[in-house]
Structure formats: structure tokens, C-alpha cells
Design an enzyme around this catalytic site. Structure first.
Site, short mmCIF file in Angstrom:
data_model
loop_
_atom_site.label_atom_id
_atom_site.label_comp_id
_atom_site.label_asym_id
_atom_site.label_seq_id
_atom_site.Cartn_x
_atom_site.Cartn_y
_atom_site.Cartn_z
N ALA A 1 26.96 44.80 21.96
CA ALA A 1 25.54 44.50 22.15
C ALA A 1 24.73 44.85 20.90
O ALA A 1 23.87 44.08 20.47
CB ALA A 1 25.00 45.25 23.36
N GLY A 2 25.01 46.02 20.32
CA GLY A 2 24.29 46.43 19.13
C GLY A 2 24.56 45.53 17.94
O GLY A 2 23.66 45.26 17.13
N ASP A 3 25.79 45.04 17.83
CA ASP A 3 26.12 44.12 16.74
C ASP A 3 25.38 42.81 16.93
O ASP A 3 24.88 42.22 15.96
CB ASP A 3 27.62 43.88 16.69
CG ASP A 3 28.41 45.16 16.49
OD1 ASP A 3 27.89 46.09 15.86
OD2 ASP A 3 29.56 45.23 16.99
N ASP B 1 34.11 41.25 21.81
CA ASP B 1 32.97 41.76 21.07
C ASP B 1 32.11 40.67 20.46
O ASP B 1 30.94 40.90 20.14
CB ASP B 1 33.46 42.68 19.94
CG ASP B 1 34.11 43.94 20.47
OD1 ASP B 1 34.22 44.08 21.70
OD2 ASP B 1 34.51 44.78 19.64
#
Length: 332
Positions: free
Chosen positions: A269-271, A307
């Protein structure tokens, strides 16, 4: 013995570097030692960002070291499929490509991840991997705290690359992406990562990370800590509330989160958020619109396994991101 890929460069929008690993994702829930079937993916914070930016039609180069093994060749194939430039990737016959096992999460909980990366090829990243022509062909450098934590030599590469790029008129973004287990102590982690943050133009921490790195407990105080050190803009992920931003010019606000009904896998999510913010800022959009895009792509990333599967193409982004989301109302 290592073999260095040819690095004569075309112009790039973004360059980044770090470790990619082979990831085996469980197809059934339960303890990892009981799982019998997995699907394979490529994983790595910086790799995710490179893939996400490339899908948005930005020319992105990724620098790393891969083992000269089947895992490394799988990652090479992934880079080619995603149109990420890999000419500055070294194939290393002395050290292997790392890998990880990831559990199948339930009800939106964080999956369990076990890493097998000690002594990997990527942990041997160093200043020898800094090619001035290659880095200099990009207008932006993205750094992550993961690459910085791999080894002292990888940290040295991170610090040098940030300094060199800014000295040559490039912009730099930094996502702390804390990995405490890779550091000898929390104190060392905080000190070293803050040095990198202060060398960046745009800093993108989560609020929990911000508390650890600065000691402050509010988004504005965390942002001011970095702005006072010369950073141009700070964007802080605040979970269900969305994201807070503040710039050196004093512009600040909160962009609400995008509601997700079914959370499948929170990793990445952060990426995805970084992909949204960086791509929009490089396109000249306002900081508010950049944060809105970050929220949107971050929310998209957690609705699938893997991811990077949820990172949209340019066409999908345009089709799915409504005008309301793009110009979300700001509250302070």
C-alpha cells in the site's frame, strides 16, 4: 565473480535502487509451515515503485544486484515485462537472489512474511553501482529505507546518490519504509534514516514511522521536523483518515482516504501511495492532487494479492479516478 550490464543511458524520468526478492505467496490460509501451495511473484519496495511508475508511462530505471540464478532471471523477466529499464542491474555469480514466504491474510489483517535475504546479491550494493551517466540521465531519484538498511555499503550508496542528484539539480523522494530487524538498533535506524530524509525534497512517512523517527505525535509536528531541516514537502500517511501534507511554502491539508470494502493484502500500500504522489508531482500537479492520487493507488494496491498487481496503468488510472477524487476537499 560479477558481470555488469551495459549502462549507456537513454533519458529517464526516475531512477531507483534496492533489493528484489522472489516471493512465494500462500494460496491457503494458516501457518506457513503447513501451507503446501504458493504462487510466485517478484517483491521489493523500490521494485514496486519502479513498476508502478512504468505502468503510468514514466521512464523508470532500476539499479540492483541479482543472483545469477533462476530467481534472478525471473525478476529480470518481470522487469522486461513491466518495461522497467534494467541496464544497470548486475548479475552476481557469487551471491544469491533473496526470497520470502508470505501468508494468505484474512479479514484485512497484515500477512506474515518470512525473509531469506541475508548475504543476498543486493546486500552487496555499493558505490561501485553508482554510474554517473545512468543516474544523471534521470530527473528524479526515489530512495527507500529498505535499501538503506541492507548493509553499510548500500546505505553509503543511498547517501551518495541523494547528495549527487540534488547537487546536479535533480529532485529526490524518500520513503522511510522502516525495517527495524535490519538495523543494529533503533537509535541507529533513526539517525541514519533521518540523514537521508534531510537530503530529500519530498519525504513520505507513515504516521507510525513519523513518531519513531521524530518523537512527535501529530502529523504537523512530524512535517515541521523535516521542513525545518530543508525538505520541500512532507506527506504523511495517516491510515483510515487519509494523508496529511505540508510544504515549505506553508501549504497544508488533509486528503481523505479512499474507502476500500474488501482488503485483500495490505503489503504494498505504501509503495502504491509513493507511486501516486511521485508521478503526479513529476507531472506538475498540485501537492493536494498528488496526495489524492497517492491515496487512490494505495487503496487499489490492497485489493489484490501480491505487491504490485493492483498498481494501475495510465489508461486504468484515467478511467477509474474520478474528478471528485482528483480534487478532494481539503480540511486542516
Amino acid at each position: 565473480m560479477t558481470t555488469q550490464a551495459h549502462t549507456k543511458s537513454a533519458e529517464l524520468d526516475v531512477v531507483t535502487f534496492g533489493e528484489a526478492m522472489m516471493m512465494f505467496v500462500a494460496t491457503q490460509t494458516g501457518d506457513l509451515h503447513r501451507v503446501e501451495q504458493f504462487v510466485r511473484r517478484a517483491a521489493g519496495a523500490e521494485l514496486n515503485v519502479a513498476i508502478g511508475l512504468a505502468r503510468l508511462d514514466l521512464k523508470c530505471g532500476w539499479v540492483s544486484r541479482l543472483g545469477n540464478d533462476s530467481f534472478g532471471r525471473f525478476i529480470q523477466d518481470t522487469l522486461d515485462k513491466e518495461h522497467v529499464d534494467r541496464r544497470a542491474v548486475t548479475l552476481d555469480s557469487a551471491y544469491p537472489t533473496g526470497f520470502q514466504l508470505k501468508s494468505k491474510a484474512e479479514n484485512g489483517t497484515d500477512p506474515i512474511v518470512e525473509y531469506f535475504r541475508k548475504g543476498s546479491a543486493a546486500s552487496h550494493l555499493s558505490l561501485a553501482d553508482f554510474n554517473e551517466a545512468y543516474f544523471g540521465s534521470a530527473r528524479h531519484l526515489h530512495l527507500s529505507g529498505v535499501a538503506a538498511a541492507l548493509s553499510p555499503t548500500s546505505y553509503e550508496l543511498s547517501a551518495y546518490a541523494a547528495q549527487w542528484m540534488r547537487a546536479h539539480g535533480k529532485t529526490v523522494s524518500f520513503d522511510p519504509n522502516l525495517r527495524p530487524v535490519l538495523w543494529r538498533s533503533e537509535k541507529e535506524m533513526v539517525t541514519q534514516l533521518n540523514k537521508l530524509a534531510f537530503a530529500a525534497d519530498w519525504v513520505l512517512p507513515g504516521m507510525k514511522e513519523g513518531r519513531i523517527l521524530t518523537g512527535f505525535t501529530t502529523p504537523e509536528a512530524v512535517a515541521d521536523f523535516y521542513l525545518d531541516g530543508g525538505v520541500k514537502a512532507v506527506v504523511i500517511k495517516t491510515g483510515e483518515e487519509g494523508a496529511y501534507y505540508k510544504t515549505a511554502e506553508g501549504e497544508k491539508g488533509v486528503v481523505p482516504a479512499v474507502f476500500v470494502k474488501n482488503v485483500v493484502d495490505t503489503v504494498g500500500a505504501g509503495d502504491g501511495f509513493a507511486v501516486g504522489v511521485i508521478s503526479a508531482l513529476l507531472e506538475g500537479k498540485t501537492i493536494k492532487n498528488a496526495v489524492a492520487r497517492g491515496n487512490f493507488i494505495g487503496a487499489r494496491a490492497i485489493q489484490v494479492i501480491g505487491d504490485s498487481e493492483g498498481l494501475p496503468t495510465r489508461k486504468a488510472l484515467i478511467a477509474e479516478m474520478t474528478m471528485t477524487q482528483e480534487t478532494a476537499t481539503v480540511s486542516v
